[in-house]
Scaffold this active site. Structure first.
Site, PDB file in Angstrom:
ATOM      1  N   TYR A  61      -0.380   5.624  -3.922  1.00 24.47           N
ATOM      2  CA  TYR A  61      -1.258   5.146  -5.157  1.00 24.47           C
ATOM      3  C   TYR A  61      -2.522   4.312  -4.915  1.00 24.47           C
ATOM      4  CZ  TYR A  61       1.045   0.778  -4.046  1.00 24.47           C
ATOM      5  OH  TYR A  61       1.586  -0.239  -3.125  1.00 24.47           O
ATOM      6  N   GLY A  62      -2.688   3.643  -3.648  1.00 25.16           N
ATOM      7  CA  GLY A  62      -3.724   2.818  -3.413  1.00 25.16           C
ATOM      8  C   GLY A  62      -3.453   1.533  -2.772  1.00 25.16           C
ATOM      9  N   VAL A  63      -4.152   0.605  -2.753  1.00 30.95           N
ATOM     10  CA  VAL A  63      -3.688  -0.899  -1.880  1.00 30.95           C
ATOM     11  C   VAL A  63      -3.549  -1.973  -2.812  1.00 30.95           C
ATOM     12  CG1 VAL A  63      -4.462  -2.413   0.110  1.00 30.95           C
ATOM     13  CG2 VAL A  63      -5.112   0.156  -0.100  1.00 30.95           C
ATOM     14  N   GLU A 103       0.904  -1.255  -0.011  1.00 26.34           N
ATOM     15  CA  GLU A 103      -0.062  -0.001  -0.171  1.00 26.34           C
ATOM     16  C   GLU A 103       0.797   1.318   0.037  1.00 26.34           C
ATOM     17  OE1 GLU A 103      -2.493   0.489   3.533  1.00 26.34           O
ATOM     18  OE2 GLU A 103      -1.213  -1.337   4.443  1.00 26.34           O
ATOM     19  N   GLY A 104       0.254   2.400  -0.538  1.00 23.99           N
ATOM     20  CA  GLY A 104       0.993   3.693  -0.449  1.00 23.99           C
ATOM     21  C   GLY A 104      -0.011   4.830  -0.971  1.00 23.99           C
ATOM     22  N   ASP A 148       9.793   6.192 -12.669  1.00 16.49           N
ATOM     23  CA  ASP A 148       9.588   5.933 -11.099  1.00 16.49           C
ATOM     24  C   ASP A 148      10.440   4.505 -11.042  1.00 16.49           C
ATOM     25  OD1 ASP A 148       9.126   6.369  -8.522  1.00 16.49           O
ATOM     26  OD2 ASP A 148       7.207   5.670  -8.470  1.00 16.49           O
TER      27      ASP A 148
END
Length: 404
Positions: A142-144, A139-140, A257
């Site tokens: 950006y979402g899960v 998770e981060g 990235d």
């Protein structure tokens, strides 16, 4: 009386009235069926275009992502310029994804659309146990990401994108356009998608050993399970994946990235580059694109951070930092270390420059590499992280040097 009229013969081939009426009725039914088929095909074509998965214009891909905290991602506003960048059209007359839900439901019924399968929220909910916390594998900002098991028992990773200011919609489009149709053994495979209402989810192949960051910086014991040979296997495979993005595709893809958490590993330590939510597509007539600065602190190329001018050399710099991280076991930025060692690139170059190159090799490896082996990799690191972007290696050259 009526029966007598219907039985009367006409001037058309001498046929009775009732026969001509039957023929007219049959023709009318046939015309209606053909019209319905035509309308159905037009509707299907509209669904495919409105889905936004098939590019219909050269608009720029834009992706904003929420910071992840800590070393996190940097976001610096830079004036946008469209330098021949090939991107995706928003489609659907400029409407958002949520406004075309009926079209997307039709697309889901279509199943396979050429390079991935549409999944419903219900299907992915069932696969992940209701998106249970026990199935969270990452998770981060950006979402899960959840581990899921599909009805055919295949294991997948389901990324549920957070809809921060429309970022889920943008990241969804970027990932699908950048990597949806690409197949390479060192790039994570995109199995399918879900776009239902406001939900945006991406379904990937599952990687048994998680990400590289976990094995470099997690609690894995005093002796690292990553031997020198395994580290080189990961470095070479990652380099091959990025080289394919830069040199094997048209338009080329700049990942933007590259970092250890975006390198996924299977059970045999084969690496796959993942997370293309910040990717940019660079056309043949463009040597760079000027865009908003996005990436992760410590990995971002200095000239890109200062000017917003992005091209393949930005990824090369990030790979150089990643390679330093792989052989040293250190984070790109670590504020727990002494002042001269906080920044990995600065410390690494200083150690090599003062002829202490052997000291940059991760001491947690049980068997240290030969001087010849680590010297060759150190040279690649320095060439990738050169402050002069023009002097950096190409990814194809990096693969050749690492395979040595």
């Amino acid at each position: 009386m009526a029966g007598g009229f219907l039985a009367e013969k006409t001037g058309v081939l001498g046929l009775p009235v009732y026969v001509l009426l039957a023929i007219a009725a049959s023709l009318l039914v046939a015309c209606v069926i053909l019209a319905l088929r035509f309308l159905r095909r037009r509707a299907a074509a509209r669904v495919k275009h409105a889905s936004g998965l098939i590019p219909s214009s050269n608009k720029e891909i834009a992706a904003d992502r929420a910071p992840e905290g800590g070393a996190g991602e940097v976001e610096v506003e830079v004036e946008e310029e469209k330098k021949g960048l090939v991107g995706v059209d928003k489609g659907n007359g400029g409407k958002g994804w949520g406004e075309s839900s009926s079209s997307l439901e039709a697309a889901e019924r279509m199943g396979n659309i050429g390079w991935g399968r549409w999944y419903s929220v219900a299907e992915l909910e069932a696969a992940t146990g209701g998106f249970s916390a026990g199935n969270v594998i990452g998770e981060g900002g950006y979402g899960v990401v959840y581990r899921g098991v599909l009805p055919d028992l295949s294991v997948v990773a389901v990324k549920n994108l957070l809809n921060n200011k429309g970022q889920a919609e943008e990241e969804f489009k970027v990932e699908v356009e950048a990597i949806g149709k690409v197949r390479h053994k060192n790039l994570v495979g995109l199995v399918g998608y879900c776009a239902e209402g406001a939900k945006r989810m991406l379904v990937y192949e599952y990687m048994d050993n998680g990400n590289l960051e976990r094995w470099l910086h997690g609690d894995v014991g005093l002796v690292s399970p990553l031997t020198w040979d395994i580290r080189m296997k990961i470095a070479i495979g990652t380099a091959k994946g990025i080289a394919y993005l830069h040199e094997g595709l048209e338009p080329k893809v700049v990942h933007r990235d590259i970092k250890s958490s975006n390198i996924l590993l299977d059970k045999h330590w084969n690496p796959k580059v993942s997370d293309f939510g910040l990717a940019k597509l660079l056309g043949t007539d463009s040597s760079f694109v000027t865009t908003r600065v996005m990436g992760t602190f410590g990995y971002v190329a200095p000239e890109y951070a200062c000017t917003g001018m992005l091209n393949e050399s930005s990824d090369v710099y990030s790979f150089g930092v990643l390679l330093m991280e792989i052989i040293s076991g250190r984070c790109p930025v670590d504020y727990s270390r002494p002042p001269g060692e906080v920044n990995l690139v600065t410390w690494f170059k200083g150690m090599v420059g003062s002829r202490h190159g052997e000291e940059v090799v991760d001491p947690s490896m049980e068997i240290q590499p030969s001087p010849r082996a680590w010297k060759r990799v150190l040279l690649v690191c320095l060439r990738c992280a050169d402050l002069d972007a023009e002097k950096r290696l190409k990814m194809g050259q990096i693969v050749h040097m690492l395979e040595g």
